[in-house]
Write a protein that holds these residues in place. Sequence first.
Motif, PDB file in Angstrom:
ATOM      1  N   PHE A  41       0.830  -1.205   0.000  1.00 31.54           N
ATOM      2  CA  PHE A  41       0.000   0.000   0.000  1.00 31.54           C
ATOM      3  C   PHE A  41       0.862   1.252   0.000  1.00 31.54           C
ATOM      4  N   LEU A  42       1.914   1.235   0.785  1.00 29.27           N
ATOM      5  CA  LEU A  42       2.787   2.406   0.852  1.00 29.27           C
ATOM      6  C   LEU A  42       3.524   2.646  -0.458  1.00 29.27           C
ATOM      7  N   PRO A  45      -0.051   3.964  -2.862  1.00 31.38           N
ATOM      8  CA  PRO A  45      -1.207   4.232  -1.983  1.00 31.38           C
ATOM      9  C   PRO A  45      -2.501   4.486  -2.732  1.00 31.38           C
ATOM     10  N   LYS A  49      -5.182  -0.546  -2.640  1.00 31.93           N
ATOM     11  CA  LYS A  49      -6.083  -0.328  -1.519  1.00 31.93           C
ATOM     12  C   LYS A  49      -6.816  -1.605  -1.154  1.00 31.93           C
TER      13      LYS A  49
END
Length: 542
Positions: A41-42, A45, A49
């Motif tokens: 996710f990082l 982003p 999701k």
Amino acid sequence: MRTYQMTCLMILLWFALVAVADEPSEEPPMREISSDEVTRFLAQPDSAKIDGYLQIVRRGESWEFTNSEYSVRNSRWSFKTFTTSSTAEFDLFQLRHAKVKGEDLRRLIEAALGWDIALIAVDTCVVEGDLRLGHTSFDKPVGFRGTTFNGLTYFYRNTFSKGVDFARATFAQEAHFGEASFPSEAWFTEVNFLGETNFNGATFSNKTNFSLSTFAEHADWNTAKFTADVDFYAVSFAKGANFSIASFSGARTSFLEAKISDGSFYGTTFANSVVFESATFTDETTFHNTTFAGITHFKNATFSGDVNFTECQFEKLTDFRGCLYPEKAKIDFAGTTEFSRLVNEWTYDPQFNTENNTDSKRRGLKGKFKFDETFFSALIRNYEGMGWLKKADDAYYTYRVEKRRGLKNWWRRWGEFIFLEFPFGYGVKPWFLLRSFILVWIPFGMYYTFFLRHQENGTSPWRTRPFTRHEFSGFIWAFLHSLDAMAQGLEFHSLTDPFFDESPYQFRERKKAVINVQRFQQLLGWYLLALFLILFGKIWIR
């Protein structure tokens, strides 16, 4: 008829639709988010999701949330409580109803602080392990509503510039907010702090709310600063609360219905109004050297242990009416002389009864505080200044009695009791003087009856003849003679026989002894007269 039936059917249908619309949506199962998912996710982003759990919600997109609604307008917060879905009015980061490691949550929050979003929302999550976010500046509103922190939580020296919301959160272990700064609103309502809590040196510059929160272990606010309104309504401090040298300068500080065990307000400053109404203080509580600069309310509070109000300053109205004081321990007001209007019950007054404070033995300040001459003197002046003269007199009498009991010399202790306390209650007890008068008059009258003899037949009053028109019995003559001895010049015994110059009775045996007793009674009469003049001046001529 058909129109009436259709109308009723439409009304029932409308109520059914409303009921369905108002039903909260079912809470999805909690999802555990792994460290790998956080890493992906990082990395991306906007695309990596987990819908409804971990995502960035852009303005206009669907946003689900539980038991909270966040609104960011002019850097202020607005909260509503329900479960629904809505359309995002601004870009936000959302972690919802998920189980996440403390280290992973730290990575997510630190990254979110660098993104172009308006809000960080971590709702109804479970954080496993320690969460260390010390020395972090939050330039966005952040919410942790309903989140459970199972490890140590570390927000030391953090700055929450745009507001923070921990409503209904749970801290299972230690929570550190030491020297944290809260320039905007801080919400800690209905929070469960199960471990030790540290707000030592924290600064709250905007509205702060800890209502209905529970602190199961020791809570520390030493040197904390509250520069705006703060609310501790119905807060429970189970094992100690330390507000030593803290300062409250907001317009209103409230501990209404709070439960405080082993509380310390040593050197605390309340610059404006503070409310401890209906609060409960258990174990030892200290307000030593505390300054109450505004109106102070302790009305209907309950004190169950030692309470220390030594060297306090009460600069405005202070209300202690209806308080329940400890049965065995006593309140200490030593050195407290600075108060302008101290409103309290000196003795039990039923007009201040509530459901929880009808115990008349624990009501009223009389006999409930440790003797201190300076406080007693100030308390008496306080009652006199407020026009409560009866309370002032009773307080003065209690002050003199307790001071006498503390005298080391026994002869001074008993001498003051015999000549000042017992005869007329130090000049403030009229009934004491009446009692003393009767105790002098009647025993001496009885004494005289043993030495009286009738002029005609020499009989004693104990063998009196039947009462006649021109003659009183010997007993009445003796008591009138006793009055004569105490109030010289009145000569009540001359009324015994208005037709003769001589009295029908005279002293025949031990006349010299009777004369000496009579002189002694005359001295007592003059002494009681002097006491009456003193009492008259203190009670009726002020």
